[in-house]
Design a protein around this motif. Structure first.
Motif, PDB file in Angstrom:
ATOM      1  N   GLY A 298       0.752  -1.285  -0.031  1.00  0.00           N
ATOM      2  CA  GLY A 298       0.055  -0.114   0.057  1.00  0.00           C
ATOM      3  C   GLY A 298       0.996   1.226  -0.008  1.00  0.00           C
ATOM      4  O   GLY A 298       0.687   2.177  -0.582  1.00  0.00           O
ATOM      5  N   ILE A 299       2.032   1.176   0.777  1.00  0.00           N
ATOM      6  CA  ILE A 299       2.784   2.382   0.832  1.00  0.00           C
ATOM      7  C   ILE A 299       3.390   2.636  -0.685  1.00  0.00           C
ATOM      8  O   ILE A 299       3.327   3.806  -1.158  1.00  0.00           O
ATOM      9  CB  ILE A 299       3.971   2.296   1.730  1.00  0.00           C
ATOM     10  N   VAL A 300       3.884   1.566  -1.191  1.00  0.00           N
ATOM     11  CA  VAL A 300       4.443   1.594  -2.654  1.00  0.00           C
ATOM     12  C   VAL A 300       3.359   2.300  -3.451  1.00  0.00           C
ATOM     13  O   VAL A 300       3.631   3.038  -4.256  1.00  0.00           O
ATOM     14  CB  VAL A 300       4.978   0.298  -3.004  1.00  0.00           C
ATOM     15  N   ALA A 301       2.036   1.837  -3.406  1.00  0.00           N
ATOM     16  CA  ALA A 301       1.212   2.100  -4.356  1.00  0.00           C
ATOM     17  C   ALA A 301       1.002   3.718  -4.048  1.00  0.00           C
ATOM     18  O   ALA A 301       0.539   4.382  -4.866  1.00  0.00           O
ATOM     19  CB  ALA A 301      -0.104   1.462  -4.200  1.00  0.00           C
ATOM     20  N   VAL A 302       0.825   3.948  -2.846  1.00  0.00           N
ATOM     21  CA  VAL A 302       0.515   5.498  -2.440  1.00  0.00           C
ATOM     22  C   VAL A 302       1.559   6.403  -3.041  1.00  0.00           C
ATOM     23  O   VAL A 302       1.345   7.544  -3.841  1.00  0.00           O
ATOM     24  CB  VAL A 302       0.504   5.876  -1.068  1.00  0.00           C
ATOM     25  N   VAL A 303       2.860   5.928  -2.957  1.00  0.00           N
ATOM     26  CA  VAL A 303       3.925   6.620  -3.650  1.00  0.00           C
ATOM     27  C   VAL A 303       3.765   6.815  -5.123  1.00  0.00           C
ATOM     28  O   VAL A 303       3.828   7.938  -5.730  1.00  0.00           O
ATOM     29  CB  VAL A 303       5.595   5.912  -3.127  1.00  0.00           C
TER      30      VAL A 303
ATOM     31  N   ALA B 117      -6.056   7.407  -3.246  1.00  0.00           N
ATOM     32  CA  ALA B 117      -4.699   7.317  -2.495  1.00  0.00           C
ATOM     33  C   ALA B 117      -5.006   7.607  -1.001  1.00  0.00           C
ATOM     34  O   ALA B 117      -4.252   6.996  -0.291  1.00  0.00           O
ATOM     35  CB  ALA B 117      -3.786   8.144  -3.088  1.00  0.00           C
ATOM     36  N   GLY B 118      -5.819   8.620  -0.735  1.00  0.00           N
ATOM     37  CA  GLY B 118      -6.177   8.850   0.554  1.00  0.00           C
ATOM     38  C   GLY B 118      -6.788   7.475   1.187  1.00  0.00           C
ATOM     39  O   GLY B 118      -6.334   7.325   2.301  1.00  0.00           O
ATOM     40  N   GLY B 119      -7.632   6.908   0.570  1.00  0.00           N
ATOM     41  CA  GLY B 119      -8.189   5.882   0.857  1.00  0.00           C
ATOM     42  C   GLY B 119      -7.152   4.769   1.245  1.00  0.00           C
ATOM     43  O   GLY B 119      -7.211   3.711   2.366  1.00  0.00           O
ATOM     44  N   LEU B 120      -6.013   4.568   0.418  1.00  0.00           N
ATOM     45  CA  LEU B 120      -4.991   3.643   0.555  1.00  0.00           C
ATOM     46  C   LEU B 120      -4.072   3.872   1.829  1.00  0.00           C
ATOM     47  O   LEU B 120      -3.710   3.032   2.661  1.00  0.00           O
ATOM     48  CB  LEU B 120      -4.341   3.559  -0.658  1.00  0.00           C
ATOM     49  N   VAL B 121      -4.287   5.301   2.183  1.00  0.00           N
ATOM     50  CA  VAL B 121      -3.495   5.526   3.311  1.00  0.00           C
ATOM     51  C   VAL B 121      -4.132   5.144   4.668  1.00  0.00           C
ATOM     52  O   VAL B 121      -3.653   4.465   5.642  1.00  0.00           O
ATOM     53  CB  VAL B 121      -3.349   7.270   3.546  1.00  0.00           C
ATOM     54  N   LEU B 122      -5.346   5.277   4.569  1.00  0.00           N
ATOM     55  CA  LEU B 122      -6.188   4.706   5.686  1.00  0.00           C
ATOM     56  C   LEU B 122      -5.969   3.001   5.864  1.00  0.00           C
ATOM     57  O   LEU B 122      -5.803   2.559   6.854  1.00  0.00           O
ATOM     58  CB  LEU B 122      -8.013   4.795   5.389  1.00  0.00           C
TER      59      LEU B 122
ATOM     60  N   THR C  18     -16.423   2.358   0.672  1.00  0.00           N
ATOM     61  CA  THR C  18     -15.246   1.604   1.227  1.00  0.00           C
ATOM     62  C   THR C  18     -14.378   0.902   0.039  1.00  0.00           C
ATOM     63  O   THR C  18     -13.210   0.869   0.327  1.00  0.00           O
ATOM     64  CB  THR C  18     -15.931   0.342   1.862  1.00  0.00           C
ATOM     65  N   GLY C  19     -14.923   0.364  -1.014  1.00  0.00           N
ATOM     66  CA  GLY C  19     -14.154  -0.316  -1.947  1.00  0.00           C
ATOM     67  C   GLY C  19     -13.409   0.737  -2.765  1.00  0.00           C
ATOM     68  O   GLY C  19     -11.977   0.492  -3.101  1.00  0.00           O
TER      69      GLY C  19
ATOM     70  N   TYR D  50      -2.395  13.618   4.401  1.00  0.00           N
ATOM     71  CA  TYR D  50      -2.305  13.143   2.892  1.00  0.00           C
ATOM     72  C   TYR D  50      -3.097  14.199   1.946  1.00  0.00           C
ATOM     73  O   TYR D  50      -2.655  14.809   0.991  1.00  0.00           O
ATOM     74  CB  TYR D  50      -2.465  11.831   2.495  1.00  0.00           C
ATOM     75  N   VAL D  51      -4.344  14.129   2.408  1.00  0.00           N
ATOM     76  CA  VAL D  51      -5.251  14.637   1.039  1.00  0.00           C
ATOM     77  C   VAL D  51      -5.237  16.073   0.965  1.00  0.00           C
ATOM     78  O   VAL D  51      -5.289  16.794  -0.193  1.00  0.00           O
ATOM     79  CB  VAL D  51      -6.820  14.243   1.464  1.00  0.00           C
ATOM     80  N   VAL D  52      -4.941  16.668   2.238  1.00  0.00           N
ATOM     81  CA  VAL D  52      -5.279  18.336   1.952  1.00  0.00           C
ATOM     82  C   VAL D  52      -3.925  18.994   1.501  1.00  0.00           C
ATOM     83  O   VAL D  52      -4.388  19.487   0.284  1.00  0.00           O
ATOM     84  CB  VAL D  52      -5.226  18.694   3.597  1.00  0.00           C
ATOM     85  N   PRO D  53      -2.619  18.461   1.714  1.00  0.00           N
ATOM     86  CA  PRO D  53      -1.721  18.858   0.627  1.00  0.00           C
ATOM     87  C   PRO D  53      -1.567  18.689  -0.722  1.00  0.00           C
ATOM     88  O   PRO D  53      -1.307  19.484  -1.519  1.00  0.00           O
ATOM     89  CB  PRO D  53      -0.249  18.606   1.545  1.00  0.00           C
TER      90      PRO D  53
END
Length: 486
Positions: free
Chosen positions: A31-36, A146-151, A188-189, A208-211
């Motif tokens: 998930g971290i790699v995907a967010v990056v 991506a914000g959902g992936l952070v969660l 959710t999905g 994450y989402v705000v900036p």
């Protein structure tokens, strides 16, 4: 595409071969790699949307200019492979976050098919896209994905045992995303928002989402010039540093200081403890008597007492048996043990018996941050009797508590300490971890500002001979009146 699918299947096979906790950890890493990847794509689209077509055409022209079509094929292959790897990791993280993998896979297939159709339409000229607006719209959508992936990453990291702070529940979103509904599938999905978000998950989502959303929507007209970027970054670093320092100082800590003196039962009156590093001393007073016990460092242990972590000191010494009788009758044994000891028969062993005593005296002290949590003194007596009709000597052990802190007081003190420790752990997210994150962000902005200052072009200087504002030199023939008339 085959290589990209193989990467996804390979990661999935490796994950399934791991134990449960390690599977959660690997899902968090994926998930971290995907967010990056997604964040890098959003920023790249934001900065290259206007010039994307020109850059691609220039790259293709340069590739063909080398005299072979293999260069162009290699450029296309590497571009598709890079995006394919990123897509494989992103889809794998999405599948892991989704409650229905089949529907997630169906959505992925539909999305890829749609992309193929759009791509073919652009190639044949049947579809025209404003890439700037297209990337802006898709970029905003990807920010929330991506914000959902952070969660999801924070949830998986908690299940792997990596993140244990900030797990307090915030709001119940079960009404927003009911299980089995289309609305729940979208919330959710797609957006990755769970029905029971925790404090650290909400904080991570906002940070994450705000900036990233601000970067995506910030108008180009409001962007600072290249010369002012270092000053803006420095100001942002200063604000982040001030926010980190304010949180670290202003957020309180919750603690309970237990008293150093507490009352005990059993006639000792009270005990007073003094802790000095790994050593401690305890003084008991009451009924006109006072005793002092010193605990060296060798008697210290860190243990759990009544559910809280405490320092324990325990000292055992041989007690005095001088005042114990050397002869006991059968009635003395009944008074001592409350019954006839096992192995002694009143009819065949009428007594009296010779008695030999061994006494062990144990004093134990439990403290939390120097305050007394519990204390006790116990006595173990080993009695050996012989004679009185006994065919052989009999040994019996008798334990008794000389004095101790009342059990209700120990429970109350432990409950107060546990509540304070739980509150401190909750505040640690705001007092330590969030300031650390803000400090790292401030340091990154400061380093980027320093880099931008070094890259900033030096101002152009003009010599008297080359300064256009001074006009031609004095010996220039164009300065003469004759030249002006001509």
């Amino acid at each position: 595409m085959v290589l990209s699918v193989a990467v996804g299947f390979g990661l999935q096979v490796v994950e399934q071969a791991l134990p449960q906790a390690q599977q959660e950890g690997m899902e968090a890493i994926i998930g971290i790699v995907a967010v990056v990847f997604v964040t890098g794509m959003i920023v790249w689209m934001r900065s290259h949307a206007r010039s994307l077509t020109t850059e691609l055409e220039a790259s293709a022209t340069a590739a063909l200019g080398r005299g072979t079509a293999w260069a162009l094929a290699g450029m296309a292959f590497l571009a598709v492979l890079k995006e394919g790897f990123e897509t494989a990791v992103f889809l794998l993280a999405t599948f892991q976050a989704s409650s229905d993998t089949g529907l997630a896979a169906l959505g992925a297939v539909i999305g890829i098919a749609g992309a193929v159709v759009v791509g073919y339409g652009i190639y044949t000229g049947g579809v025209r896209l404003n890439l700037s607006k297209f990337f802006t719209g898709t970029g905003i959508f990807l920010v929330f994905v991506a914000g959902g992936l952070v969660l999801t990453v924070l949830r998986r990291a908690h299940e792997a045992g990596w993140v244990v702070i900030g797990q307090q529940r915030t709001v119940d979103l079960g009404w927003l995303a009911p299980n089995g509904s289309v609305q729940g599938a979208l919330v959710t999905g797609v957006l990755g928002i769970p029905p029971d978000p925790r404090v650290i998950e909400v904080l991570g989502w906002v940070l994450y989402v705000v900036p990233v959303l601000a970067v995506s929507l910030w108008p180009r007209a409001w962007r600072p010039s290249r010369t002012r970027v270092p000053a803006v970054r420095t100001a942002v670093a200063a604000v982040l540093a001030v926010a980190a320092a304010t949180l670290a100082i202003a957020v309180p800590t919750s603690s309970v200081d237990l008293p150093h003196t507490t009352a005990v039962t059993g006639g000792a009156g009270s005990v007073t403890a003094r802790v000095d590093g790994a050593t401690a001393t305890m003084r008991t007073s009451g009924t006109g008597r006072e005793a002092r016990v010193a605990f060296p460092a060798s008697t210290h242990r860190s243990v759990t007492r009544q559910g809280v972590t405490a320092d324990r000191w325990r000292r055992t010494e041989d007690g005095s048996a001088a005042q114990r009788p050397s002869s006991l009758t059968l009635d003395d044994l009944v008074d001592l043990f409350g019954r006839v000891p096992v192995g002694v028969s009143p009819s065949t062993n009428p007594g009296p018996f010779t008695a030999r005593w061994v006494v062990r005296d144990t004093v134990t002290l439990w403290t939390v941050r120097g305050g007394v949590l519990d204390a006790s003194r116990t006595e173990r007596t080993v009695l050996t009797i012989a004679g009185g009709g006994l065919p052989s000597a009999r040994t019996t052990t008798l334990d008794r508590t000389v004095w101790a802190v009342p059990a209700t007081r120990v429970a109350q003190s432990a409950t107060a300490v546990a509540s304070a420790d739980s509150r401190t752990a909750e505040l640690l997210l705001w007092k330590a971890w969030l300031p650390i994150a803000l400090g790292i962000a401030a340091a990154a902005q400061a380093l980027l500002a320093l880099r931008d200052r070094r890259r900033r072009p030096a101002p152009t200087t003009h010599t008297p001979e080359t300064d256009p504002s001074r006009g031609p030199p004095a010996d220039d023939p164009t300065r003469s009146p004759e030249y002006a008339v001509r």
